[in-house]
Write an enzyme that holds these catalytic residues in place. Structure first.
Site, PDB file in Angstrom:
ATOM      1  N   ASP A   1       0.609  -0.989  -0.011  1.00 48.66           N
ATOM      2  CA  ASP A   1      -0.169   0.544   0.334  1.00 48.66           C
ATOM      3  C   ASP A   1       0.803   1.052   0.113  1.00 48.66           C
ATOM      4  O   ASP A   1       2.511   1.750   0.276  1.00 48.66           O
ATOM      5  CB  ASP A   1      -0.543  -0.581   1.402  1.00 48.66           C
ATOM      6  CG  ASP A   1      -2.082   0.962   0.762  1.00 48.66           C
ATOM      7  OD1 ASP A   1      -2.305   1.550  -0.308  1.00 48.66           O
ATOM      8  OD2 ASP A   1      -3.296   1.496   1.888  1.00 48.66           O
TER       9      ASP A   1
ATOM     10  N   HIS B   1       2.189   3.682  -9.193  1.00 47.82           N
ATOM     11  CA  HIS B   1       2.282   1.993  -9.207  1.00 47.82           C
ATOM     12  C   HIS B   1       3.769   1.844 -10.390  1.00 47.82           C
ATOM     13  O   HIS B   1       4.460   1.108  -9.809  1.00 47.82           O
ATOM     14  CB  HIS B   1       0.953   2.122  -9.822  1.00 47.82           C
ATOM     15  CG  HIS B   1      -0.228   2.152  -9.531  1.00 47.82           C
ATOM     16  ND1 HIS B   1      -0.468   1.689  -8.568  1.00 47.82           N
ATOM     17  CD2 HIS B   1      -1.246   2.890  -9.681  1.00 47.82           C
ATOM     18  CE1 HIS B   1      -1.841   2.720  -7.909  1.00 47.82           C
ATOM     19  NE2 HIS B   1      -2.256   3.085  -9.040  1.00 47.82           N
TER      20      HIS B   1
ATOM     21  N   LEU C   1      11.207 -20.125  -5.396  1.00 47.65           N
ATOM     22  CA  LEU C   1      10.314 -19.651  -5.204  1.00 47.65           C
ATOM     23  C   LEU C   1       9.229 -19.060  -5.702  1.00 47.65           C
ATOM     24  O   LEU C   1       9.222 -19.647  -6.803  1.00 47.65           O
ATOM     25  CB  LEU C   1      11.175 -18.065  -5.280  1.00 47.65           C
ATOM     26  CG  LEU C   1       9.665 -16.824  -4.354  1.00 47.65           C
ATOM     27  CD1 LEU C   1       9.967 -16.650  -3.258  1.00 47.65           C
ATOM     28  CD2 LEU C   1       9.931 -15.506  -4.925  1.00 47.65           C
TER      29      LEU C   1
HETATM   30  C1  V0D Z   1       0.576  -1.647  -8.816  1.00 50.69           C
HETATM   31  C2  V0D Z   1       2.915  -2.473  -5.810  1.00 50.69           C
HETATM   32  C3  V0D Z   1       3.442  -6.090 -10.371  1.00 50.69           C
HETATM   33  C4  V0D Z   1       0.572  -2.930  -6.223  1.00 50.69           C
HETATM   34  C5  V0D Z   1       3.043  -3.150  -7.454  1.00 50.69           C
HETATM   35  C6  V0D Z   1      -2.162  -6.371 -12.068  1.00 50.69           C
HETATM   36  C7  V0D Z   1       0.001  -1.893  -6.815  1.00 50.69           C
HETATM   37  C8  V0D Z   1       2.822  -2.596  -8.218  1.00 50.69           C
HETATM   38  C9  V0D Z   1       2.424  -6.839 -11.031  1.00 50.69           C
HETATM   39  C10 V0D Z   1       2.809  -8.313 -11.649  1.00 50.69           C
HETATM   40  C11 V0D Z   1       0.842  -4.143  -9.373  1.00 50.69           C
HETATM   41  C12 V0D Z   1       1.489  -8.774 -11.663  1.00 50.69           C
HETATM   42  C13 V0D Z   1       1.092 -10.271 -11.575  1.00 50.69           C
HETATM   43  C14 V0D Z   1       2.392 -10.895 -12.718  1.00 50.69           C
HETATM   44  C15 V0D Z   1       3.583 -10.201 -12.620  1.00 50.69           C
HETATM   45  C16 V0D Z   1       3.489  -9.139 -12.214  1.00 50.69           C
HETATM   46  C17 V0D Z   1       1.628  -5.960 -10.491  1.00 50.69           C
HETATM   47  C18 V0D Z   1      -0.760  -5.416 -10.634  1.00 50.69           C
HETATM   48  C19 V0D Z   1      -0.687  -4.251  -9.728  1.00 50.69           C
HETATM   49  C20 V0D Z   1      -2.799  -6.034 -11.081  1.00 50.69           C
HETATM   50  F1  V0D Z   1       1.705 -12.243 -13.504  1.00 50.69           F
HETATM   51  N1  V0D Z   1       3.402  -4.812 -10.188  1.00 50.69           N
HETATM   52  N2  V0D Z   1       2.121  -5.114 -10.425  1.00 50.69           N
HETATM   53  N3  V0D Z   1       0.147  -6.104 -11.046  1.00 50.69           N
HETATM   54  N4  V0D Z   1       1.663  -3.105  -9.224  1.00 50.69           N
END
Ligand code: V0D
Length: 251
Positions: free
Chosen positions: A31, A48, A142
């Site tokens: 968060d 983000h 992992l």
């Molecule tokens: C945004 C902070 C990696 C939280 C981290 C779809 C909010 C960055 C992924 C990710 C997000 C998900 C699946 C995958 C590989 C990477 C990701 C989302 C948001 C929402 F197989 N960061 N990340 N997915 N944020």
């Protein structure tokens, strides 16, 4: 934005903690990305993006420390209430992330999994994740577990529905139902429950995350916003976990 790459096989870097005390499964509520951007007068998307850099750093650290499972709360069932452009931006992140890092993750023996209602995600998001899951299926390092379109109450209701279908088919009776059997219907079926939950960004709540699975988990909260979270704080959480004595209701 410059993202740090995995430079060498992280599994070859020395381990900081003996394997019996380190949390095997760490879950993180990442968060504070939007606030991080706002504080800098930047659009939320910039937060983000920076959050993705932190994901990369923490995944590297988790590999180095030989953590077995890392579950990251990336998109909740409530996040659909956000403005459409923000949702569209966020849902492009998995594909962007994987197009850069999947080879590194494979080289480091990382297995990718997802928990949540991923069938309701846009095809480009779902397909990128399913492809990564497929290509890392046989890795036994992992387990990098993304909670995507995840909500714990949704998960429990879904489990109930699936379970009653099986009961109606006569696969087992209601009398035979126990915690173990029920947990096999959750998205996390077969995964060890988290030992440690980390939440960044200053809020002290669960926000519909892993309600069933966190029953005996140790919690660690920090005011640090996710884009500012680093290996230093992560290792601090691990160290504090190592000092705590877990009793699971016993003495
Ligand atoms: C945004 C902070 C990696 C939280 C981290 C779809 C909010 C960055 C992924 C990710 C997000 C998900 C699946 C995958 C590989 C990477 C990701 C989302 C948001 C929402 F197989 N960061 N990340 N997915 N944020």
């Amino acid at each position: 934005m410059k993202l740090p790459f995995f430079t060498k096989k992280q599994a070859e870097v020395s381990v900081f903690y003996p394997n019996d005390t380190i949390p095997e499964h760490i879950a993180i509520i990442m968060d504070g990305n939007g606030r991080w951007a706002k504080q800098r007068g930047m659009p939320r998307a910039a937060g983000h993006k920076e959050g993705v850099s932190t994901v990369v750093k923490i995944v590297k650290t988790a590999v180095k420390c030989k953590v077995k499972v890392l579950t990251l709360y990336t998109f909740s069932t409530e996040n659909w209430k956000r403005p459409k452009p923000e949702i569209e931006f966020i849902l492009r992140l998995p594909k962007d992330f994987l197009s850069i890092y999947l080879p590194d993750l494979i080289a480091n023996n990382v297995r990718i999994e997802a928990v949540g209602d991923i069938g309701k995600l846009p095809a480009h998001t779902r397909e990128a994740i399913e492809d990564a899951m497929e290509r890392t299926r046989s890795n036994d390092g992992l387990l990098l577990n993304f909670a995507l379109n995840y909500g714990s109450r949704d998960e429990i209701l879904n489990a109930m529905k699936e379970m009653f279908l099986d009961i109606n088919k006569g696969e087992f009776s209601l009398e035979e139902l126990d915690e173990q059997k029920f947990s096999n219907y959750l998205y996390t079926a077969g995964m060890k429950e988290p030992d440690l939950l980390i939440r960044t960004g200053g809020e002290i709540r669960l926000s519909n995350f892993l309600l069933w699975q966190l029953a005996y988990t140790e919690f660690w909260f920090t005011d640090v916003l996710w884009p500012d979270f680093s290996e230093k704080e992560f290792l601090q959480a691990l160290e504090e976990f190592c000092k705590r004595k877990r009793r699971y209701g016993g003495l």
